[in-house]
Write a protein that holds these residues in place. Structure first.
Motif, mmCIF file in Angstrom:
data_model
loop_
_atom_site.group_PDB
_atom_site.id
_atom_site.type_symbol
_atom_site.label_atom_id
_atom_site.label_comp_id
_atom_site.label_asym_id
_atom_site.label_seq_id
_atom_site.Cartn_x
_atom_site.Cartn_y
_atom_site.Cartn_z
ATOM 1 N N ILE A 259 3.107 -139.356 -6.714
ATOM 2 C CA ILE A 259 2.906 -140.793 -6.508
ATOM 3 C C ILE A 259 4.181 -141.469 -6.009
ATOM 4 C CG2 ILE A 259 2.364 -142.951 -7.702
ATOM 5 C CD1 ILE A 259 0.541 -141.314 -9.519
ATOM 6 N N ALA A 260 5.320 -141.060 -6.515
ATOM 7 C CA ALA A 260 6.584 -141.722 -6.156
ATOM 8 C C ALA A 260 6.852 -141.622 -4.663
ATOM 9 C CB ALA A 260 7.736 -141.116 -6.945
ATOM 10 N N SER A 261 6.651 -140.452 -4.081
ATOM 11 C CA SER A 261 6.914 -140.320 -2.638
ATOM 12 C C SER A 261 5.887 -141.102 -1.831
ATOM 13 C CB SER A 261 6.923 -138.851 -2.224
ATOM 14 O OG SER A 261 5.642 -138.290 -2.379
ATOM 15 N N ASN A 262 4.633 -141.155 -2.301
ATOM 16 C CA ASN A 262 3.623 -141.951 -1.599
ATOM 17 C C ASN A 262 3.976 -143.432 -1.621
ATOM 18 O OD1 ASN A 262 2.163 -139.670 -1.052
ATOM 19 N ND2 ASN A 262 0.770 -139.921 -2.774
ATOM 20 N N ILE A 263 4.433 -143.917 -2.755
ATOM 21 C CA ILE A 263 4.826 -145.327 -2.858
ATOM 22 C C ILE A 263 6.014 -145.605 -1.946
ATOM 23 C CG2 ILE A 263 5.828 -147.047 -4.418
ATOM 24 C CD1 ILE A 263 4.078 -145.853 -6.627
ATOM 25 N N LYS A 264 6.975 -144.692 -1.923
ATOM 26 C CA LYS A 264 8.147 -144.867 -1.066
ATOM 27 C C LYS A 264 7.740 -144.904 0.406
ATOM 28 C CE LYS A 264 12.808 -143.115 -0.566
ATOM 29 N NZ LYS A 264 13.790 -142.133 -1.017
ATOM 30 N N ASN A 265 6.821 -144.030 0.801
ATOM 31 C CA ASN A 265 6.347 -144.030 2.184
ATOM 32 C C ASN A 265 5.640 -145.340 2.533
ATOM 33 O OD1 ASN A 265 7.341 -141.476 2.637
ATOM 34 N ND2 ASN A 265 5.406 -140.467 2.160
ATOM 35 N N GLU A 266 4.834 -145.845 1.616
ATOM 36 C CA GLU A 266 4.140 -147.112 1.866
ATOM 37 C C GLU A 266 5.128 -148.267 1.974
ATOM 38 O OE1 GLU A 266 0.958 -147.704 2.617
ATOM 39 O OE2 GLU A 266 0.674 -145.538 2.581
ATOM 40 N N ILE A 267 6.141 -148.273 1.136
ATOM 41 C CA ILE A 267 7.163 -149.323 1.205
ATOM 42 C C ILE A 267 7.885 -149.267 2.543
ATOM 43 C CG2 ILE A 267 9.396 -150.044 0.240
ATOM 44 C CD1 ILE A 267 8.264 -149.315 -2.527
ATOM 45 N N ASN A 268 8.195 -148.055 3.010
ATOM 46 C CA ASN A 268 8.855 -147.918 4.309
ATOM 47 C C ASN A 268 7.967 -148.423 5.436
ATOM 48 O OD1 ASN A 268 11.178 -146.837 3.213
ATOM 49 N ND2 ASN A 268 10.504 -144.723 3.456
ATOM 50 N N LYS A 269 6.665 -148.144 5.362
ATOM 51 C CA LYS A 269 5.739 -148.639 6.381
ATOM 52 C C LYS A 269 5.708 -150.169 6.396
ATOM 53 C CE LYS A 269 2.529 -144.753 6.275
ATOM 54 N NZ LYS A 269 1.159 -144.342 5.913
ATOM 55 N N VAL A 270 5.627 -150.774 5.215
ATOM 56 C CA VAL A 270 5.596 -152.233 5.119
ATOM 57 C C VAL A 270 6.891 -152.826 5.652
ATOM 58 C CG1 VAL A 270 5.552 -154.168 3.486
ATOM 59 C CG2 VAL A 270 3.929 -152.287 3.240
ATOM 60 N N THR A 271 8.021 -152.203 5.319
ATOM 61 C CA THR A 271 9.313 -152.697 5.805
ATOM 62 C C THR A 271 9.378 -152.633 7.320
ATOM 63 O OG1 THR A 271 10.241 -151.674 3.817
ATOM 64 C CG2 THR A 271 11.792 -152.556 5.375
ATOM 65 N N ASP A 272 8.894 -151.531 7.892
ATOM 66 C CA ASP A 272 8.877 -151.406 9.351
ATOM 67 C C ASP A 272 7.996 -152.479 9.986
ATOM 68 O OD1 ASP A 272 10.566 -149.244 9.178
ATOM 69 O OD2 ASP A 272 8.949 -147.750 9.368
ATOM 70 N N ASN A 273 6.823 -152.744 9.377
ATOM 71 C CA ASN A 273 5.934 -153.773 9.901
ATOM 72 C C ASN A 273 6.581 -155.154 9.825
ATOM 73 O OD1 ASN A 273 3.911 -151.975 10.545
ATOM 74 N ND2 ASN A 273 2.839 -152.240 8.600
ATOM 75 N N ILE A 274 7.260 -155.430 8.740
ATOM 76 C CA ILE A 274 7.933 -156.725 8.601
ATOM 77 C C ILE A 274 9.014 -156.871 9.667
ATOM 78 C CG2 ILE A 274 9.494 -158.047 7.105
ATOM 79 C CD1 ILE A 274 7.827 -157.060 4.738
ATOM 80 N N GLU A 275 9.757 -155.793 9.908
ATOM 81 C CA GLU A 275 10.800 -155.843 10.939
ATOM 82 C C GLU A 275 10.186 -156.051 12.317
ATOM 83 O OE1 GLU A 275 13.177 -152.343 10.530
ATOM 84 O OE2 GLU A 275 14.104 -153.046 8.670
ATOM 85 N N ASP A 276 9.023 -155.433 12.576
ATOM 86 C CA ASP A 276 8.352 -155.615 13.868
ATOM 87 C C ASP A 276 7.960 -157.072 14.081
ATOM 88 O OD1 ASP A 276 8.616 -152.934 14.398
ATOM 89 O OD2 ASP A 276 6.548 -152.420 13.833
#
Length: 105
Positions: free
Chosen positions: A64-81
């Motif tokens: 679960i921890a790596s999945n949550i980290k991946n989702e956070i990275n995706k959201v961060t990338d979207n926010i930066e976009d």
């Protein structure tokens, strides 16, 4: 050091153990402690293995921890976009406002 115990403190503990139990009992005590620690380690490994097997059997994702980290990275990338165009507009507005001020000086 292990458990925040320094060399002299370990030495004092060993001296007390020798005085209480005697030198002839130390190997027996050490074997007993080693055996007990091994049993605890084996038990925890068995529990981990059972949890992993049960999770795989029921198709539960245990990472679960790596999945949550991946989702956070995706959201961060979207926010930066989304924030990049806003930053460009802000910089343009700031340049337009401060440009005449800098030219007048």
């Amino acid at each position: 050091m292990y458990l925040f115990i320094s060399g002299p403190e370990i030495f004092v503990i060993l001296v007390i153990v020798v005085m209480v139990f005697g030198a002839d009992k130390l190997p027996e005590i050490a074997r007993g402690l080693g055996k007990g620690m091994r049993q605890v380690k084996d038990a925890t490994n068995d529990i981990k293995r059972e949890i992993k097997n049960s999770a795989e059997k029921n198709d539960i994702d245990i990472d679960i921890a790596s999945n949550i980290k991946n989702e956070i990275n995706k959201v961060t990338d979207n926010i930066e976009d989304y924030s990049q165009p806003v930053k460009k507009i802000k910089d343009t507005i700031v340049d337009d406002i401060t440009g005449p001020i800098k030219r007048n000086k």
